[in-house]
Design an enzyme around this catalytic site. Structure first.
Site, PDB file in Angstrom:
ATOM      1  N   GLU A 349       0.867  -1.177   0.000  1.00 36.71           N
ATOM      2  CA  GLU A 349       0.000   0.000   0.000  1.00 36.71           C
ATOM      3  C   GLU A 349       0.899   1.220   0.000  1.00 36.71           C
ATOM      4  O   GLU A 349       1.651   1.467   0.929  1.00 36.71           O
ATOM      5  CB  GLU A 349      -0.937   0.007   1.211  1.00 36.71           C
ATOM      6  CG  GLU A 349      -2.335  -0.603   1.007  1.00 36.71           C
ATOM      7  CD  GLU A 349      -2.354  -2.068   0.643  1.00 36.71           C
ATOM      8  OE1 GLU A 349      -1.758  -2.400  -0.414  1.00 36.71           O
ATOM      9  OE2 GLU A 349      -2.964  -2.854   1.361  1.00 36.71           O
ATOM     10  N   THR A 350       0.640   2.078  -0.971  1.00 36.89           N
ATOM     11  CA  THR A 350       1.625   3.104  -1.270  1.00 36.89           C
ATOM     12  C   THR A 350       0.960   4.263  -1.993  1.00 36.89           C
ATOM     13  O   THR A 350      -0.036   4.069  -2.672  1.00 36.89           O
ATOM     14  CB  THR A 350       2.720   2.491  -2.174  1.00 36.89           C
ATOM     15  OG1 THR A 350       3.303   1.384  -1.508  1.00 36.89           O
ATOM     16  CG2 THR A 350       3.791   3.487  -2.547  1.00 36.89           C
ATOM     17  N   VAL A 351       1.520   5.453  -1.862  1.00 38.22           N
ATOM     18  CA  VAL A 351       1.124   6.555  -2.728  1.00 38.22           C
ATOM     19  C   VAL A 351       2.314   6.936  -3.588  1.00 38.22           C
ATOM     20  O   VAL A 351       3.460   6.917  -3.146  1.00 38.22           O
ATOM     21  CB  VAL A 351       0.619   7.778  -1.932  1.00 38.22           C
ATOM     22  CG1 VAL A 351      -0.671   7.450  -1.199  1.00 38.22           C
ATOM     23  CG2 VAL A 351       1.667   8.301  -0.957  1.00 38.22           C
ATOM     24  N   SER A 368       5.100   5.430   1.573  1.00 38.53           N
ATOM     25  CA  SER A 368       4.297   4.240   1.843  1.00 38.53           C
ATOM     26  C   SER A 368       4.285   3.827   3.306  1.00 38.53           C
ATOM     27  O   SER A 368       5.280   3.937   4.013  1.00 38.53           O
ATOM     28  CB  SER A 368       4.838   3.062   1.019  1.00 38.53           C
ATOM     29  OG  SER A 368       4.205   1.850   1.347  1.00 38.53           O
ATOM     30  N   MET A 431       2.390   2.383  -8.204  1.00 36.23           N
ATOM     31  CA  MET A 431       2.321   1.974  -6.805  1.00 36.23           C
ATOM     32  C   MET A 431       1.656   0.610  -6.671  1.00 36.23           C
ATOM     33  O   MET A 431       0.871   0.199  -7.517  1.00 36.23           O
ATOM     34  CB  MET A 431       1.538   3.018  -6.004  1.00 36.23           C
ATOM     35  CG  MET A 431       0.088   3.133  -6.400  1.00 36.23           C
ATOM     36  SD  MET A 431      -0.745   4.569  -5.712  1.00 36.23           S
ATOM     37  CE  MET A 431      -0.266   5.847  -6.863  1.00 36.23           C
TER      38      MET A 431
END
Length: 530
Positions: A349-351, A368, A431
């Site tokens: 899970e990341t931006v 992240s 991502m």
């Protein structure tokens, strides 16, 4: 680059001289606000990243890690702001476990995102550091309407954190995740962001916030100390690169998995994929086989750079990649193990966000928590949620990624940057955990080999190879393609939810200096600019 749009989409690429592209529209607007105030692409990237900790907390937070690649108008600069293990971590601490914990303080390494903000601003920023926080502070103090895909993912994360009262208090107002369009405010986070802004990050690593982090850690049996926080540093590094059909893809060197994308392209360069039609079974098969070979070596060898058994140059050696390419059977899927790059001479899970300005500066930036809201640890009264990157360590003493004091774990988050003839071509990222390296490679193949524009490349259906070499296809691939690949022996599994295929943001630099930007329909965000 062509302007055809062969895939179902609700989006057109943005054409502008100043651009911000990211996964949440309110954060993108924070970045554009900095550009309109006279800031540059770094100022825009940082304001966007800081705002994302507020408006997309299910993916990142103040306690995240970060990496960046900056094109300053003349050359590339890499920043590794991932955190290290506490001094007290070693194999003996986790001796009763089969694997590293996923949640709680024993999954938390020292957070690095705040150090990335400070380092990038100090070296390249034009605006005062405090100015970069204004949009995020407004969203945190006054509240913001939760966007659609963020709300969906937020709700999907809740069951993982049922044992965390801190999580429930911070992120479940009224006992549940906020729904799309509902206002969410987090004044405790505004308090911490204001202290970070005023101290240029010092409060987080050596001041009041650091003391709060350590006190909470100690109260719950964690190992992080004031010394661990104070000794953290973000490192400027030279990006590593791989040539592919006249272009060079640049990545941050290990401890990240960016080398997997480089290896895949280095292997694929020997396969002449362009002779096949895009998205055909032959085209996809060659990419898959190259990715499997690259991942096999990545999972075996990549770790903190100081602990690796083989050199990055050995893993990217032309002779080694050519030898790996010879293992590909055009007619049959294989399930390879790692090779021996040491035999070649050295020589979710990341931006993600990307920005570009009219002066020619471009930024590729990723931040992240790792798994959703991270470790499920929120420091009381601060709004600081902490990543769970420590869970990526191995407990096998023979593996270079084995947990050890002040060591960085294997990282999935990777910003990408594409050049040609030493000039910028595209700042981009995809991502999403192990999707990132394979997603980046798919973008490069589409843009370089098939001249797709960045929005079309993002809109295109993706394939996803998991660590067990199971294969997933997104809706959009022809049934005949999937059946042909199944006959070749690929382990095709049931389709995964849309977010499993990652989220791309891309800014392409056209020959006239105009930028063409694409933003993934799989996320809430978009590309905006002027």
């Amino acid at each position: 680059m062509n302007w055809n749009f062969p895939y179902p989409s609700q989006r057109m690429p943005l054409l502008a001289s100043n651009v911000v592209a990211t996964s949440q529209p309110l954060a993108a607007q924070a970045g554009v606000e900095m550009l309109r105030k006279g800031g540059n692409a770094v100022d825009a990237a940082l304001a966007t990243a800081i705002a994302l900790t507020v408006v997309e907390p299910n993916m990142n937070g103040i306690g995240s890690d970060a990496f960046a690649i900056v094109w300053d108008g003349k050359q590339l600069h890499g920043l590794n702001a991932s955190g290290r293990a506490p001094q007290a971590w070693n194999v003996e601490r986790f001796a009763r476990r089969d694997a590293m914990p996923l949640f709680g303080w024993d999954a938390v390494t020292v957070p690095g995102a705040v150090s990335a903000w400070a380092a990038l601003s100090a070296r390249f920023g034009k605006l005062p550091f405090m100015d970069l926080f204004v949009p995020a502070l407004l969203y945190a103090e006054k509240g913001f309407p939760v966007s659609l895909i963020v709300a969906e993912n937020w709700a999907a994360q809740v069951d993982k954190y049922t044992d965390s009262q801190d999580f429930a208090k911070a992120f479940l107002p009224n006992g549940r995740a906020p729904r799309a369009g509902e206002m969410f405010k987090f004044p405790e986070q505004a308090y911490s962001l204001s202290m970070i802004a005023a101290s240029k990050g010092e409060a987080f690593y050596r001041g009041e916030l650091a003391k709060g982090i350590v006190a909470h850690s100690q109260s719950q049996g964690g190992a992080i100390t004031l010394a661990d926080l104070a000794e953290h540093r973000a490192d400027w590094v030279e990006p590593i690169a791989q040539n592919y059909h006249g272009h060079s893809l640049h990545e941050i060197p290990p401890n990240g998995q960016g080398i997997a994308a480089l290896m895949m392209l280095g292997i694929l360069a020997h396969c002449d994929v362009k002779r096949f039609s895009l998205d055909s079974a032959d085209c996809v098969h060659l990419q898959l086989e190259a990715m499997k070979l690259a991942f096999a070596d990545t999972y075996r060898y990549v770790a903190d750079g100081s602990a690796m058994e083989v050199d990055v140059k050995q893993m990217l050696a032309p002779d080694y990649l050519a030898s790996r390419a010879k293992l590909i059977d055009p007619a049959h899927a294989q399930f390879p193990s790692w090779g021996s790059p040491r035999d070649i001479p050295a020589g979710s899970e990341t931006v993600y966000l990307t920005t570009a300005d009219a002066g020619g500066m471009m930024v590729s930036y990723i931040q992240s928590n790792y798994m959703g809201f991270g470790a499920g640890v929120i420091v009381p009264g601060t709004g600081i949620s902490l990543q769970n990157r420590g869970s990526a360590f191995s407990l096998d003493p023979r593996h270079p990624n084995c947990v050890a004091p002040r060591k960085r774990p294997f990282h999935t988050i990777i910003p990408g940057f594409l050049t040609a003839n030493a000039a910028p071509v595209m700042s981009f990222g995809v991502m999403g955990g192990v999707m990132q390296a394979q997603g980046q490679a798919q973008m490069v193949v589409r843009v370089v080999d098939y001249q797709q524009n960045p929005q079309a490349a993002s809109d295109a259906p993706r394939w996803y190879l998991d660590p067990m070499q199971q294969l997933y296809f997104e809706t959009g691939f022809g049934r005949n393609v999937i059946e042909a690949l199944t006959r070749r022996g690929h382990r095709v599994a049931d389709q995964q939810p849309m977010f499993s295929y990652g989220g791309a943001q891309l800014i392409y630099c056209m020959e006239n200096g105009v930028y063409a930007a694409g933003s993934d329909h799989r996320k809430d965000g978009h590309a905006i600019g002027f």
